[in-house]
Scaffold this motif. Structure first.
Motif, PDB file in Angstrom:
ATOM      1  N   ASN A   1      19.981 -36.995 -23.805  1.00  0.00           N
ATOM      2  CA  ASN A   1      19.738 -35.739 -22.637  1.00  0.00           C
ATOM      3  C   ASN A   1      20.915 -35.092 -23.412  1.00  0.00           C
ATOM      4  O   ASN A   1      21.561 -35.547 -24.153  1.00  0.00           O
ATOM      5  CB  ASN A   1      20.519 -35.617 -21.338  1.00  0.00           C
ATOM      6  N   LEU A   2      21.665 -33.981 -23.249  1.00  0.00           N
ATOM      7  CA  LEU A   2      22.515 -32.491 -23.800  1.00  0.00           C
ATOM      8  C   LEU A   2      23.754 -33.518 -24.029  1.00  0.00           C
ATOM      9  O   LEU A   2      25.017 -33.412 -24.371  1.00  0.00           O
ATOM     10  CB  LEU A   2      22.866 -31.334 -23.030  1.00  0.00           C
ATOM     11  N   VAL A   3      24.243 -34.672 -23.275  1.00  0.00           N
ATOM     12  CA  VAL A   3      25.442 -35.293 -22.890  1.00  0.00           C
ATOM     13  C   VAL A   3      25.349 -36.337 -23.400  1.00  0.00           C
ATOM     14  O   VAL A   3      26.542 -37.225 -24.070  1.00  0.00           O
ATOM     15  CB  VAL A   3      26.334 -35.351 -21.741  1.00  0.00           C
ATOM     16  N   GLY A   4      24.522 -36.596 -24.689  1.00  0.00           N
ATOM     17  CA  GLY A   4      24.479 -38.249 -25.379  1.00  0.00           C
ATOM     18  C   GLY A   4      24.509 -38.862 -24.764  1.00  0.00           C
ATOM     19  O   GLY A   4      24.497 -40.061 -24.816  1.00  0.00           O
ATOM     20  N   GLU A   5      24.067 -38.897 -22.724  1.00  0.00           N
ATOM     21  CA  GLU A   5      23.337 -40.326 -22.830  1.00  0.00           C
ATOM     22  C   GLU A   5      21.754 -40.875 -23.026  1.00  0.00           C
ATOM     23  O   GLU A   5      21.033 -39.530 -23.227  1.00  0.00           O
ATOM     24  CB  GLU A   5      23.285 -39.858 -21.320  1.00  0.00           C
ATOM     25  N   ILE A   6      22.120 -41.960 -23.103  1.00  0.00           N
ATOM     26  CA  ILE A   6      20.367 -42.334 -23.603  1.00  0.00           C
ATOM     27  C   ILE A   6      19.531 -42.492 -22.286  1.00  0.00           C
ATOM     28  O   ILE A   6      20.206 -43.052 -21.749  1.00  0.00           O
ATOM     29  CB  ILE A   6      20.698 -43.898 -24.780  1.00  0.00           C
TER      30      ILE A   6
ATOM     31  N   GLU B   1       8.152 -30.617 -21.882  1.00  0.00           N
ATOM     32  CA  GLU B   1       8.983 -28.822 -22.428  1.00  0.00           C
ATOM     33  C   GLU B   1      10.181 -28.280 -22.199  1.00  0.00           C
ATOM     34  O   GLU B   1      10.530 -28.274 -22.701  1.00  0.00           O
ATOM     35  CB  GLU B   1       8.503 -28.061 -20.690  1.00  0.00           C
ATOM     36  N   ARG B   2      11.014 -29.943 -22.082  1.00  0.00           N
ATOM     37  CA  ARG B   2      12.539 -29.598 -22.227  1.00  0.00           C
ATOM     38  C   ARG B   2      12.933 -30.504 -23.759  1.00  0.00           C
ATOM     39  O   ARG B   2      13.605 -30.753 -23.936  1.00  0.00           O
ATOM     40  CB  ARG B   2      13.365 -29.808 -21.366  1.00  0.00           C
ATOM     41  N   ILE B   3      11.896 -30.849 -24.790  1.00  0.00           N
ATOM     42  CA  ILE B   3      12.580 -31.195 -25.974  1.00  0.00           C
ATOM     43  C   ILE B   3      13.247 -30.623 -27.508  1.00  0.00           C
ATOM     44  O   ILE B   3      12.200 -29.609 -27.182  1.00  0.00           O
ATOM     45  CB  ILE B   3      11.323 -31.564 -26.754  1.00  0.00           C
ATOM     46  N   TRP B   4      13.729 -30.946 -27.655  1.00  0.00           N
ATOM     47  CA  TRP B   4      14.708 -29.315 -28.986  1.00  0.00           C
ATOM     48  C   TRP B   4      14.704 -30.074 -30.020  1.00  0.00           C
ATOM     49  O   TRP B   4      14.235 -29.644 -30.319  1.00  0.00           O
ATOM     50  CB  TRP B   4      15.827 -29.786 -27.978  1.00  0.00           C
TER      51      TRP B   4
ATOM     52  N   ASP C   1       7.719 -33.488 -43.264  1.00  0.00           N
ATOM     53  CA  ASP C   1       6.770 -32.350 -42.191  1.00  0.00           C
ATOM     54  C   ASP C   1       5.261 -32.796 -42.134  1.00  0.00           C
ATOM     55  O   ASP C   1       5.226 -31.774 -40.734  1.00  0.00           O
ATOM     56  CB  ASP C   1       6.273 -31.996 -43.753  1.00  0.00           C
ATOM     57  N   GLU C   2       4.581 -34.329 -42.028  1.00  0.00           N
ATOM     58  CA  GLU C   2       3.878 -34.385 -41.011  1.00  0.00           C
ATOM     59  C   GLU C   2       3.995 -34.786 -39.838  1.00  0.00           C
ATOM     60  O   GLU C   2       3.430 -34.824 -39.707  1.00  0.00           O
ATOM     61  CB  GLU C   2       2.930 -35.655 -42.181  1.00  0.00           C
ATOM     62  N   LEU C   3       5.257 -35.525 -39.640  1.00  0.00           N
ATOM     63  CA  LEU C   3       5.868 -36.105 -38.469  1.00  0.00           C
ATOM     64  C   LEU C   3       6.140 -34.499 -37.607  1.00  0.00           C
ATOM     65  O   LEU C   3       5.540 -34.448 -36.078  1.00  0.00           O
ATOM     66  CB  LEU C   3       6.845 -36.489 -38.522  1.00  0.00           C
ATOM     67  N   ARG C   4       6.590 -33.667 -37.924  1.00  0.00           N
ATOM     68  CA  ARG C   4       6.580 -32.244 -37.389  1.00  0.00           C
ATOM     69  C   ARG C   4       5.108 -31.435 -37.156  1.00  0.00           C
ATOM     70  O   ARG C   4       5.068 -31.294 -35.636  1.00  0.00           O
ATOM     71  CB  ARG C   4       7.042 -31.064 -38.357  1.00  0.00           C
ATOM     72  N   ASP C   5       4.335 -31.852 -37.718  1.00  0.00           N
ATOM     73  CA  ASP C   5       2.771 -31.184 -37.806  1.00  0.00           C
ATOM     74  C   ASP C   5       2.394 -32.138 -36.671  1.00  0.00           C
ATOM     75  O   ASP C   5       1.610 -31.338 -35.908  1.00  0.00           O
ATOM     76  CB  ASP C   5       1.882 -30.651 -39.248  1.00  0.00           C
ATOM     77  N   GLY C   6       1.615 -33.279 -36.706  1.00  0.00           N
ATOM     78  CA  GLY C   6       1.672 -34.269 -35.862  1.00  0.00           C
ATOM     79  C   GLY C   6       1.626 -34.303 -34.740  1.00  0.00           C
ATOM     80  O   GLY C   6       1.704 -34.344 -33.289  1.00  0.00           O
ATOM     81  N   THR C   7       3.335 -33.655 -34.509  1.00  0.00           N
ATOM     82  CA  THR C   7       3.973 -33.836 -33.330  1.00  0.00           C
ATOM     83  C   THR C   7       4.481 -31.600 -32.452  1.00  0.00           C
ATOM     84  O   THR C   7       4.661 -32.525 -31.518  1.00  0.00           O
ATOM     85  CB  THR C   7       5.535 -34.603 -33.029  1.00  0.00           C
ATOM     86  N   ARG C   8       4.020 -31.027 -33.478  1.00  0.00           N
ATOM     87  CA  ARG C   8       4.302 -30.083 -33.156  1.00  0.00           C
ATOM     88  C   ARG C   8       5.637 -29.934 -32.590  1.00  0.00           C
ATOM     89  O   ARG C   8       6.418 -28.927 -31.184  1.00  0.00           O
ATOM     90  CB  ARG C   8       3.351 -29.368 -32.111  1.00  0.00           C
ATOM     91  N   LEU C   9       6.473 -30.702 -33.050  1.00  0.00           N
ATOM     92  CA  LEU C   9       8.047 -31.001 -32.935  1.00  0.00           C
ATOM     93  C   LEU C   9       8.756 -29.976 -33.537  1.00  0.00           C
ATOM     94  O   LEU C   9       8.965 -30.603 -35.221  1.00  0.00           O
ATOM     95  CB  LEU C   9       8.784 -31.456 -32.113  1.00  0.00           C
TER      96      LEU C   9
ATOM     97  N   ASN D   1      16.585 -32.079 -24.063  1.00  0.00           N
ATOM     98  CA  ASN D   1      16.736 -33.299 -24.317  1.00  0.00           C
ATOM     99  C   ASN D   1      16.289 -33.251 -26.121  1.00  0.00           C
ATOM    100  O   ASN D   1      15.856 -32.824 -26.961  1.00  0.00           O
ATOM    101  CB  ASN D   1      15.161 -34.500 -23.805  1.00  0.00           C
ATOM    102  N   SER D   2      15.930 -34.584 -26.752  1.00  0.00           N
ATOM    103  CA  SER D   2      16.215 -34.615 -27.825  1.00  0.00           C
ATOM    104  C   SER D   2      15.871 -35.946 -28.118  1.00  0.00           C
ATOM    105  O   SER D   2      16.111 -37.048 -27.542  1.00  0.00           O
ATOM    106  CB  SER D   2      17.719 -34.480 -28.677  1.00  0.00           C
ATOM    107  N   ILE D   3      14.630 -36.754 -29.088  1.00  0.00           N
ATOM    108  CA  ILE D   3      14.924 -38.140 -29.293  1.00  0.00           C
ATOM    109  C   ILE D   3      15.314 -38.454 -30.983  1.00  0.00           C
ATOM    110  O   ILE D   3      14.893 -37.133 -31.691  1.00  0.00           O
ATOM    111  CB  ILE D   3      13.047 -38.063 -29.374  1.00  0.00           C
TER     112      ILE D   3
END
Ligand SMILES: [Zn+2]
Length: 417
Positions: A101-106, A141-144, A177-185, A84-86
């Motif tokens: 999800n991976l086929v573009g469904e919201i 666990e499935r967030i890309w 960059d802070e969003l990346r550090d704050g969410t660890r994604l 999944n991706s956000i």
């Protein structure tokens, strides 16, 4: 157009992307059909589909109803739940997010009003939206990764971060960059029109187009040229910023310092000005309600002049770039876009006239209002799945990890697509 595999020794991730891309685009396809479409040996394709199945990116299904004797053939399909991706769309005054999800469904969607003049408030809102979406069981666990779409142009220009259609007052994008550090994604970002264009390429109306121009019609107006499924970036990643092309000599003053810019006539902000609802929190709902009633003379007058500007813009884009189609997406309500496209008929004569199917010169995103968040969500998926030669690298180890197997570059900061 189908990408071809390569026989270079270090090409394993690239070839996996090629095979995965064919499976994604075909929806369901047998191993033999894959071999016919890519220039790889049957054994290589068999190895790749085994790898992809092992890490859960694809699933094998027996085809029923086949006429041949013996075992029915197996078809491969993308596993929608393998990842999944956000996606987050940051527009002036609003942050919208979707879990895709991976086929573009919201799978989930959230939206908050936020004072985007303050980057720290925007950051807090984005973190809140992400945490909210991650609350679903089994998702974290499935967030890309997270993709963020922002109004352009970005950094390094003298018309960036100016005016009410941009993230006014921002100096840079260090907040990501802070969003990346704050969410660890993993965090990726792009101009909103690039995100929307890639979304349409992967999952939308531009799936089968080898080139097209994407017009982002939201609070402001932007554009992106897509060639061979990649966005044309220009020297600094700010190409095709059509909103600031002067189209009306001596026209309305623009925040960029020029006058008569296209965006001053063709954008939600321009319409909100005409209706005197710039600061209304329910601006889009008011526009849709007024369109349905169809009796506000100010709305009708704005639509007529905006349609004239749209007709001119289509002619400029077509004569400059000769795209297969102009796809319109963005946060503008679909009934509004449909009204403008109808009023813009007949289109000007151009290099597409007499060549393109008349009603195919302009295509509307099927997910109009959601096209930008879907596009933003595509950024991490695009980085991991799309076949591009720059991802050719040594196949580091045999561990069945998606990022490793697909040759994703490790990034330590927010990455721009
Ligand atoms: Zn301007």
């Amino acid at each position: 157009m189908v990408s071809r595999g390569t026989t270079q020794q270090s090409s394993a991730p690239y070839n996996r992307r090629i095979v995965l891309d064919v499976i994604r685009r075909q929806g369901s396809i047998s191993r033999k059909e894959i071999v016919d479409l890519v220039s790889l040996s049957p054994q290589t394709v068999a190895n790749i589909t085994n790898d992809l199945e092992t890490i859960g990116l694809i699933v094998a299904k027996r085809l029923t109803g086949a006429k041949s004797r013996g075992q029915p053939p197996i078809a491969f399909e993308l596993n929608p739940n393998a990842g999944n991706s956000i996606g987050i769309s940051l527009e002036p005054g609003r942050a919208s997010a979707a879990l895709v999800n991976l086929v573009g469904e919201i799978v989930g969607r959230r939206e908050v009003d936020v004072d985007t003049h303050d980057p720290r408030r925007a950051l807090a809102s984005m973190v809140g939206l992400i945490n909210d979406l991650l609350r679903r069981p089994g998702i974290s666990e499935r967030i890309w990764g997270v993709g963020v779409a922002l109004p352009g142009p970005l950094i390094e220009t003298d018309i960036s971060f100016v005016g009410p259609t941009a993230l006014e007052g921002w100096k840079d994008l260090s907040i990501l960059d802070e969003l990346r550090d704050g969410t660890r994604l993993q965090v990726f970002y792009s101009v909103d029109s690039v995100a929307g264009a890639l979304g349409e390429t992967l999952f939308g109306v531009a799936k089968s187009l080898d080139n097209f121009f994407y017009m982002h019609f939201g609070v402001g107006l932007g554009g992106t040229l897509v060639v061979n499924r990649s966005a044309y970036r220009g020297a600094n990643g700010n190409a095709t910023e059509i909103g600031h092309i002067p189209v009306v000599p001596g026209g309305k003053t623009c925040y960029c310092g020029n006058a008569g810019c296209l965006e001053r006539y063709l954008s939600l902000h321009s319409l909100a000005e005409a209706l005197q609802i710039v600061d209304a929190p329910d601006r889009d709902a008011q526009i849709v309600a007024q369109l349905q009633r169809s009796e506000n003379p100010a709305l009708h007058a704005w639509c007529l002049q905006a349609a004239d500007r749209l007709r001119d813009a289509v002619c400029i884009i077509e004569n400059m770039l000769d795209p297969r189609a102009i796809v319109i997406g963005g946060s503008a309500p679909k009934p509004l876009v449909e009204r403008l496209v109808a009023l813009a008929q007949p289109l000007h004569h151009s290099v597409r006239g007499g060549v393109a199917v008349p009603n195919q010169r302009i295509l509307l995103s099927e997910r109009q209002e959601d096209s930008t968040i879907l596009g933003a969500a595509v950024l991490p998926i695009y980085d991991l799945l799309s076949p591009r030669f720059e991802v050719l690298q040594q196949d580091r180890r045999a561990e069945a990890d998606v990022a490793d197997l697909m040759g994703q570059r490790a990034i330590t900061r927010a990455g721009r697509l």
